[in-house]
Structure formats: structure tokens, C-alpha cells
Design a protein around this motif. Structure first.
Motif, PDB file in Angstrom:
ATOM      1  N   ALA A 165       0.843  -1.204   0.000  1.00 52.61           N
ATOM      2  CA  ALA A 165       0.000   0.000   0.000  1.00 52.61           C
ATOM      3  C   ALA A 165       0.876   1.251   0.000  1.00 52.61           C
ATOM      4  O   ALA A 165       0.541   2.257  -0.617  1.00 52.61           O
ATOM      5  N   GLY A 166       2.009   1.177   0.688  1.00 55.01           N
ATOM      6  CA  GLY A 166       2.916   2.317   0.752  1.00 55.01           C
ATOM      7  C   GLY A 166       3.594   2.650  -0.562  1.00 55.01           C
ATOM      8  O   GLY A 166       4.144   3.731  -0.724  1.00 55.01           O
ATOM      9  N   THR A 167       3.547   1.731  -1.520  1.00 52.42           N
ATOM     10  CA  THR A 167       4.128   2.049  -2.820  1.00 52.42           C
ATOM     11  C   THR A 167       3.267   3.033  -3.600  1.00 52.42           C
ATOM     12  O   THR A 167       3.760   3.665  -4.530  1.00 52.42           O
ATOM     13  N   VAL A 168       1.997   3.143  -3.221  1.00 53.93           N
ATOM     14  CA  VAL A 168       1.119   4.107  -3.897  1.00 53.93           C
ATOM     15  C   VAL A 168       0.638   5.211  -2.971  1.00 53.93           C
ATOM     16  O   VAL A 168       0.173   6.244  -3.442  1.00 53.93           O
ATOM     17  N   LEU A 169       0.722   5.023  -1.676  1.00 49.53           N
ATOM     18  CA  LEU A 169       0.327   6.045  -0.706  1.00 49.53           C
ATOM     19  C   LEU A 169       1.582   6.741  -0.188  1.00 49.53           C
ATOM     20  O   LEU A 169       2.430   6.098   0.437  1.00 49.53           O
ATOM     21  N   PRO A 170       1.708   8.020  -0.421  1.00 51.29           N
ATOM     22  CA  PRO A 170       2.962   8.698  -0.069  1.00 51.29           C
ATOM     23  C   PRO A 170       3.230   8.791   1.431  1.00 51.29           C
ATOM     24  O   PRO A 170       4.354   9.022   1.840  1.00 51.29           O
TER      25      PRO A 170
END
Length: 97
Positions: free
Chosen positions: A19-24
Motif C-alpha cells: 500500500a505504501g508504494t502508492v500512498l505517499p
């Protein structure tokens, strides 16, 4: 902690990292790397050895650096001032710690 709970933590680190790859707001690369390190440790480094961890660590550091530079380049292309770029750079570095 039991082994099962540790493996559940590994899966959670992977999912939150994904999820952190798309949520900054989430450090995706760091979370995924943490999951790999924890999984290797649980398994006694039999399937994932130290060489793999070193290579993955270098790749994680490279991914973080490229993400950092891309953000600064994008802000510069959008017309951000030098003071704004400096503030963003300091904020990113401070945010890590």
C-alpha cells in the motif's frame, strides 16, 4: 511470540508496504524490506541469506533515493522555488527519523 504470529507480522508488513508504494504517507520500500528481514530471521536465514539481504537492502536504498530525487525534480518542474525545494528536502530527511 509464536512463529505463526511472526509470519502474520511479515505478511502485514508486506501488505502495508505494498500500500505504501502508492500512498505517499507510508514508507513502502522500508516496510517490505523489514518484512523480508523478519522473514529471513524467522527462517534462520536458510532460504534468504545475507547476500540476498544485502542486495535487497541496496535496492531498497536505491528505490528510496530515486523516489526522493523524483519528488524534487517534479517539484522543480512544477515551478517550486529553491526555498520550497530545500524545505521539502529537509522535511523528507527529518521525516525518516
Amino acid at each position: 511470540m509464536t512463529i505463526t504470529l511472526l509470519w502474520v507480522l511479515v505478511v502485514l508488513l508486506f501488505l502495508i508496504g505494498l500500500a505504501g508504494t502508492v500512498l505517499p504517507a507510508l514508507p513502502g520500500t522500508l516496510l517490505i524490506f523489514g518484512g523480508v528481514v523478519l522473514g529471513a530471521w524467522i527462517d534462520g536465514y536458510t532460504r534468504v541469506g545475507t547476500t540476498h539481504l544485502i542486495v535487497e537492502g541496496v535496492l531498497a536504498l536505491l528505490a528510496w533515493a530515486l523516489d526522493y530525487v523524483a519528488g524534487l525534480v517534479g517539484a522543480r518542474k512544477a515551478g517550486a522555488s529553491k526555498q520550497a525545494l530545500f524545505g521539502a528536502a529537509v522535511g523528507t530527511v527529518v521525516g525518516i527519523f
